[in-house]
Design a protein around this motif. Structure first.
Motif, PDB file in Angstrom:
ATOM      1  N   VAL A  21       0.838  -1.207   0.000  1.00 13.51           N
ATOM      2  CA  VAL A  21       0.000   0.000   0.000  1.00 13.51           C
ATOM      3  C   VAL A  21       0.871   1.254   0.000  1.00 13.51           C
ATOM      4  CG1 VAL A  21      -2.021   1.104   1.026  1.00 13.51           C
ATOM      5  CG2 VAL A  21      -1.660  -1.323   1.333  1.00 13.51           C
ATOM      6  N   GLY A  23       2.731   4.379  -2.545  1.00 14.77           N
ATOM      7  CA  GLY A  23       2.579   5.023  -3.844  1.00 14.77           C
ATOM      8  C   GLY A  23       1.135   5.163  -4.263  1.00 14.77           C
ATOM      9  N   MET A  24       0.289   5.491  -3.317  1.00 13.28           N
ATOM     10  CA  MET A  24      -1.138   5.551  -3.613  1.00 13.28           C
ATOM     11  C   MET A  24      -1.499   6.726  -4.508  1.00 13.28           C
ATOM     12  SD  MET A  24      -3.018   3.169  -2.171  1.00 13.28           S
ATOM     13  CE  MET A  24      -1.883   2.131  -3.014  1.00 13.28           C
ATOM     14  N   CYS A  25      -0.804   7.850  -4.306  1.00 10.05           N
ATOM     15  CA  CYS A  25      -1.201   9.042  -5.061  1.00 10.05           C
ATOM     16  C   CYS A  25      -1.172   8.821  -6.568  1.00 10.05           C
ATOM     17  CB  CYS A  25      -0.319  10.232  -4.691  1.00 10.05           C
ATOM     18  SG  CYS A  25      -0.407  10.672  -2.958  1.00 10.05           S
ATOM     19  N   LEU A  28      -3.882   6.302  -7.825  1.00 10.32           N
ATOM     20  CA  LEU A  28      -5.243   6.777  -8.020  1.00 10.32           C
ATOM     21  C   LEU A  28      -5.315   7.854  -9.092  1.00 10.32           C
ATOM     22  CD1 LEU A  28      -6.098   6.908  -4.256  1.00 10.32           C
ATOM     23  CD2 LEU A  28      -7.143   5.405  -5.925  1.00 10.32           C
ATOM     24  N   VAL A  99       1.188  16.639 -13.419  1.00 13.49           N
ATOM     25  CA  VAL A  99       1.942  16.937 -12.211  1.00 13.49           C
ATOM     26  C   VAL A  99       2.441  15.671 -11.536  1.00 13.49           C
ATOM     27  CG1 VAL A  99      -0.014  16.910 -10.606  1.00 13.49           C
ATOM     28  CG2 VAL A  99       1.908  18.406 -10.165  1.00 13.49           C
ATOM     29  N   PHE A 100       1.924  14.508 -11.899  1.00 13.73           N
ATOM     30  CA  PHE A 100       2.332  13.284 -11.208  1.00 13.73           C
ATOM     31  C   PHE A 100       3.744  12.857 -11.562  1.00 13.73           C
ATOM     32  CE2 PHE A 100      -1.141  12.190  -8.627  1.00 13.73           C
ATOM     33  CZ  PHE A 100      -2.269  12.689  -9.256  1.00 13.73           C
ATOM     34  N   LEU A 103       5.945  14.352  -9.135  1.00 14.25           N
ATOM     35  CA  LEU A 103       5.580  13.786  -7.840  1.00 14.25           C
ATOM     36  C   LEU A 103       6.139  12.388  -7.627  1.00 14.25           C
ATOM     37  CD1 LEU A 103       1.960  15.033  -7.193  1.00 14.25           C
ATOM     38  CD2 LEU A 103       4.087  15.776  -6.183  1.00 14.25           C
ATOM     39  N   VAL A 106       8.208  11.994  -4.504  1.00 14.60           N
ATOM     40  CA  VAL A 106       7.664  11.717  -3.177  1.00 14.60           C
ATOM     41  C   VAL A 106       6.886  10.423  -3.147  1.00 14.60           C
ATOM     42  CG1 VAL A 106       7.580  14.052  -2.295  1.00 14.60           C
ATOM     43  CG2 VAL A 106       5.735  13.234  -3.710  1.00 14.60           C
ATOM     44  N   CYS A 108       6.352   7.132  -2.049  1.00  8.78           N
ATOM     45  CA  CYS A 108       6.927   6.442  -0.904  1.00  8.78           C
ATOM     46  C   CYS A 108       7.689   5.187  -1.304  1.00  8.78           C
ATOM     47  CB  CYS A 108       5.844   6.041   0.099  1.00  8.78           C
ATOM     48  SG  CYS A 108       4.494   7.191   0.242  1.00  8.78           S
ATOM     49  N   ALA A 183     -12.843  10.631  -9.774  1.00  8.22           N
ATOM     50  CA  ALA A 183     -12.249  10.361  -8.473  1.00  8.22           C
ATOM     51  C   ALA A 183     -12.839   9.167  -7.721  1.00  8.22           C
ATOM     52  CB  ALA A 183     -12.314  11.612  -7.616  1.00  8.22           C
ATOM     53  N   ALA A 186     -11.746   5.705  -8.809  1.00  4.25           N
ATOM     54  CA  ALA A 186     -10.383   5.301  -8.506  1.00  4.25           C
ATOM     55  C   ALA A 186     -10.320   4.577  -7.176  1.00  4.25           C
ATOM     56  CB  ALA A 186      -9.479   6.526  -8.477  1.00  4.25           C
ATOM     57  N   PHE A 187     -10.895   5.220  -6.168  1.00  4.37           N
ATOM     58  CA  PHE A 187     -10.872   4.614  -4.834  1.00  4.37           C
ATOM     59  C   PHE A 187     -11.553   3.262  -4.826  1.00  4.37           C
ATOM     60  CE2 PHE A 187      -9.071   7.849  -2.280  1.00  4.37           C
ATOM     61  CZ  PHE A 187      -9.477   9.078  -2.755  1.00  4.37           C
ATOM     62  N   LEU A 190      -9.726   0.464  -6.828  1.00  7.68           N
ATOM     63  CA  LEU A 190      -8.533   0.046  -6.093  1.00  7.68           C
ATOM     64  C   LEU A 190      -8.917  -0.829  -4.913  1.00  7.68           C
ATOM     65  CD1 LEU A 190      -5.529   0.131  -5.724  1.00  7.68           C
ATOM     66  CD2 LEU A 190      -5.768   2.228  -4.424  1.00  7.68           C
TER      67      LEU A 190
ATOM     68  N   LEU C  20      -9.614  14.189  -2.249  1.00 10.22           N
ATOM     69  CA  LEU C  20     -10.721  13.456  -2.855  1.00 10.22           C
ATOM     70  C   LEU C  20     -10.908  13.721  -4.331  1.00 10.22           C
ATOM     71  CD1 LEU C  20     -13.153  13.918   0.138  1.00 10.22           C
ATOM     72  CD2 LEU C  20     -11.920  11.860  -0.506  1.00 10.22           C
ATOM     73  N   PHE C  23      -6.222  13.533  -5.662  1.00 16.57           N
ATOM     74  CA  PHE C  23      -5.435  12.368  -5.253  1.00 16.57           C
ATOM     75  C   PHE C  23      -4.052  12.713  -4.742  1.00 16.57           C
ATOM     76  CE2 PHE C  23      -8.655   9.829  -6.736  1.00 16.57           C
ATOM     77  CZ  PHE C  23      -8.950  10.095  -8.055  1.00 16.57           C
ATOM     78  N   ILE C  26      -2.603  10.967  -0.265  1.00 19.03           N
ATOM     79  CA  ILE C  26      -3.383   9.770   0.074  1.00 19.03           C
ATOM     80  C   ILE C  26      -2.729   8.969   1.196  1.00 19.03           C
ATOM     81  CG2 ILE C  26      -4.326   7.636  -0.808  1.00 19.03           C
ATOM     82  CD1 ILE C  26      -5.692   9.816  -2.068  1.00 19.03           C
ATOM     83  N   THR C 113       7.173  13.457   2.381  1.00 15.95           N
ATOM     84  CA  THR C 113       6.800  12.727   1.183  1.00 15.95           C
ATOM     85  C   THR C 113       5.314  12.844   0.894  1.00 15.95           C
ATOM     86  OG1 THR C 113       6.508  10.755   2.519  1.00 15.95           O
ATOM     87  CG2 THR C 113       8.624  11.028   1.411  1.00 15.95           C
ATOM     88  N   LEU C 175     -10.708   2.414   1.414  1.00 15.86           N
ATOM     89  CA  LEU C 175     -10.701   2.963   0.052  1.00 15.86           C
ATOM     90  C   LEU C 175     -12.113   3.136  -0.474  1.00 15.86           C
ATOM     91  CD1 LEU C 175      -7.733   1.051  -1.511  1.00 15.86           C
ATOM     92  CD2 LEU C 175      -7.915   3.503  -1.231  1.00 15.86           C
TER      93      LEU C 175
END
Lengths: 203, 275, 192
Positions: A21, A23-25, A28, A99-100, A103, A106, A108, A183, A186-187, A190, C20, C23, C26, C113, C175
């Motif tokens: 769990v 690298g969630m950002c 999603l 933007v990802f 990112l 960061v 994890c 949005a 995605a949640f 997952l 939300l 993303f 999270i 992070t 989730l």
């Protein structure tokens, strides 16, 4: 552990998305389609492998106190390099991931693996670990992306599946609920996939 | 300890700098290719273009005057932008025929809501359908500008994407303004622009003009210079003169036809144009 | 038209809620939010870091990176700024409120992070906000983060007493809950 098992563990036992769990950002945020998910996974994998290698090579030169900042600098540099390469050679994907991409620094996963593995093993092993985890991440992202794409946009890898009907004005409307590319989808996707993966992985 | 960190940072930054140098050209080429592709989509076949850079309300707008093989003007393509999209910046390329008819619009960049606002990039979306093939001055205008049906105009908005649709019109309006100033050489005056905010950077105060001239030259340098293509064939003659048509600061009509925010915060408009 | 401050605030807290809808943030969202008090503390810490980080980031971008044409150093510089700030917050928090420091535990250094912090810094540059707008945007985003966190914690506190199927317990049900919460927040879309 054989080298092959090292890689395999990154995909199944230590799957960063469904098990660790981490690298969630990006998971999603970039899985609006299979291609985007795969692209993000591959970019992350590139950074992961490169930074794992470098960190395992310089691990003895870094005093303990500045360990984390030093790792971050290395990772951030590779992210910037990958970002530039993507902008130059795959501009469409670059624009889609937005933007990802910066990112990734960061994410994890990368810092986590640097801390947990690369700083304690040799360069080759670190590279393999990066490859395994990276592949696990890419596969997870691609699968999530594919599910969301099929359920939400009615397409797969960009090819429309034509799960549509025509309304009164003759417009082609999709049967598929849009939510899945937005949005909430995605949640939810997952969450369910995580349950499925863990059930399958237990066997 | 800090020295180690500093050294690492130095080395990695050097590495990044090198890659930056290496990728600068491919990135510029990719951007230029994207522009050429967009131009091909919105203009009739042409040979060469001349670039004009303008600044309208602080946003860089580029006009490509395209000439065909015979040397006549084939059309005008305007790369326009708006910040009023639901999720920020929208960039598009609008193609005008020499008589002012809108040939086509290509949305270059947008981050709108998938399935709703993103439809503006689709081939046959209602926004484009209302505008394509028409001369904009023949449409129903609100204060001299295009507007969606909801705001009194006759552009069909996208379902459930009013803000995106309004932003689309905003971008097209700027393109239209830019096209008119380049094609006819006159700065269009806003119809019924009675409520110009004198405070918000009035047109062509010479001091400001100088500042914005720098901005515009920056913009001109950013937009790719080598844009020459023949539709369907690889371009061989690159004949671009960057004509700095001078920067124009066109004042935004203080009365906005969009959104909640406009009604709530008229005071916040003070910042307009004071970039 | 530059976005009015009201639009920025409402947009950042509700319409484009950082967790939300965008993303970002999270990991701490899923990790910290099992109790309302810790969530409030986390929200406050993140707000503080985000606000200062965005000011510093904006200043560096405007007065160092752009003039020297080294915009590509943005990611590296920003993340170092954030890391330094988080260190500072840790030290301050240890002195001022040791109990909160304990409660936040590992999640405090993890603010470094937190995609939300870096994400906000990058986004505000992309949206070409000026300094005041950037600060407004980042504080509002942090408030949105805190809001989502607290709401989520409240729900999760209740969920503890529910009979969740074995396979779903822990992260999956969290989730799915987040997904429903995200759906609720989508209702704000017409607002700005």
């Amino acid at each position: 552990m054989s080298k092959f098992q090292l890689i395999l563990s990154g995909i199944v036992r230590n799957n960063p998305t469904f098990v660790l769990v981490l690298g969630m950002c990006p998971t999603l945020g970039t899985t609006t389609s299979a291609v985007n998910g795969m692209g993000m996974g591959l970019a992350t994998m590139a950074v992961l492998i490169l930074s794992n290698i470098v960190i395992s090579l310089i691990k003895n030169l870094i005093p303990d106190k500045v360990r984390i900042p030093a790792f971050i600098v290395v990772i951030a540099s590779f992210v910037t390099i990958i970002q530039m390469l993507m902008q130059a050679f795959v501009p469409v994907l670059y624009a889609a991931l937005g933007v990802f991409i910066p990112l990734i620094v960061v994410n994890c996963i990368i810092l986590g693996r640097a801390e947990a593995f690369a700083s304690k093993h040799g360069a080759f092993d670190a590279a393999l670990d990066g490859l395994g985890i990276g592949l696990g991440f890419t596969l997870s992202l691609t699968v999530i992306g594919a599910v969301r794409e099929v359920l939400g946009s009615g397409a797969i890898f960009g090819y429309p599946l034509h799960l549509t009907y025509l309304d009164a004005a003759g417009n082609e409307l999709s049967y598929m609920p849009l939510t899945f590319v937005l949005a909430p989808g995605a949640f939810i996707v997952l969450g369910y996939l995580m349950v499925l993966f863990n059930k399958l992985a237990k066997k | 300890m800090v020295a180690v960190l500093f050294t690492i940072t130095l080395i990695t930054s050097a590495g990044v700098g090198v890659v930056n140098r290496i990728t600068e050209e491919p990135i510029a080429r990719a951007k230029a290719a994207a522009v050429v592709e967009a131009l091909n989509k919105v203009l009739p076949p042409f040979e060469t273009t001349v670039t004009d850079s303008l600044t309208i309300d602080g946003l860089p707008i580029t006009v490509y005057t395209a000439t065909d093989a015979a040397g006549d003007v084939a059309g005008y393509a305007v790369q326009t932008a708006t910040k009023n999209g639901f999720s920020g910046m929208i960039r598009m390329m609008v193609g005008f025929a020499p008589d002012g008819e809108v040939v086509n619009i290509d949305v270059l960049e947008q981050n709108e809501t998938p399935g709703l606002g993103t439809k503006m990039a689709d081939e046959d979306n209602p926004l484009l359908g209302s505008i394509r093939g028409k001369r904009l001055e023949t449409m129903r205008l609100v204060d001299g500008r295009l507007a969606v049906v909801k705001d009194g105009g006759d552009v069909d908005a996208l379902t459930a994407a009013t803000i995106s649709s309004r932003a689309y019109c905003d971008a097209v309006n700027r393109a239209w303004m830019a096209y008119r100033s380049v094609a006819t050489g006159t700065v269009p005056t806003d119809v019924a622009s009675g409520a110009t905010d004198a405070a918000s950077g009035a047109t062509a105060a010479s001091g400001e003009n100088a500042d914005h001239a720098d901005e515009a030259s920056g913009a001109a340098n950013r937009t790719p210079d080598s844009v020459a293509d023949r539709r369907g064939r690889v371009g061989d003659r690159t004949d671009i003169r960057d004509r700095e048509a001078g920067s124009r600061i066109v004042n935004r009509n203080a009365r906005e036809a969009d959104g909640f925010a406009a009604d709530k915060e008229p005071g916040a408009r003070k910042g307009d144009g004071n970039e | 038209m530059e976005l009015s401050y009201f639009a920025i605030i409402i947009g950042a807290i509700f319409v484009n809620n950082v967790v939300l809808a965008q993303f970002l943030g999270i990991c701490p969202f899923l990790g910290v939010s099992s109790k309302v008090e810790t969530s409030l503390g986390m929200g406050a810490a993140v707000t503080f870091v985000m606000a200062i980080a965005s000011v510093v980031a904006w200043l560096i971008q405007t007065y160092v990176l752009v003039p020297l044409h080294i915009e590509y150093m943005q990611t590296i510089v920003f993340i170092l700024v954030i890391a330094a700030l988080v260190q500072m917050v840790e030290i301050i928090l240890k002195k001022v409120s040791p109990s909160l420091y304990q409660a936040l535990g590992i999640f405090l250094p993890l603010i470094t992070t937190n995609c939300a912090v870096l994400g906000v810094a990058i986004l505000m540059i992309q949206k070409e906000f000026d300094l005041l707008q950037s600060v407004t945007y980042s504080v509002a985003t942090a408030l949105g983060f805190g809001l989502a966190l607290v709401l989520f914690a409240g729900i999760r506190e209740r969920l503890e007493f529910e009979d969740v199927p074995e396979a779903f317990r822990g992260v999956p049900v969290a989730l799915i809950t987040a997904g429903i919460l995200a759906m609720a927040f989508m209702g704000f879309s017409g607002l700005v």
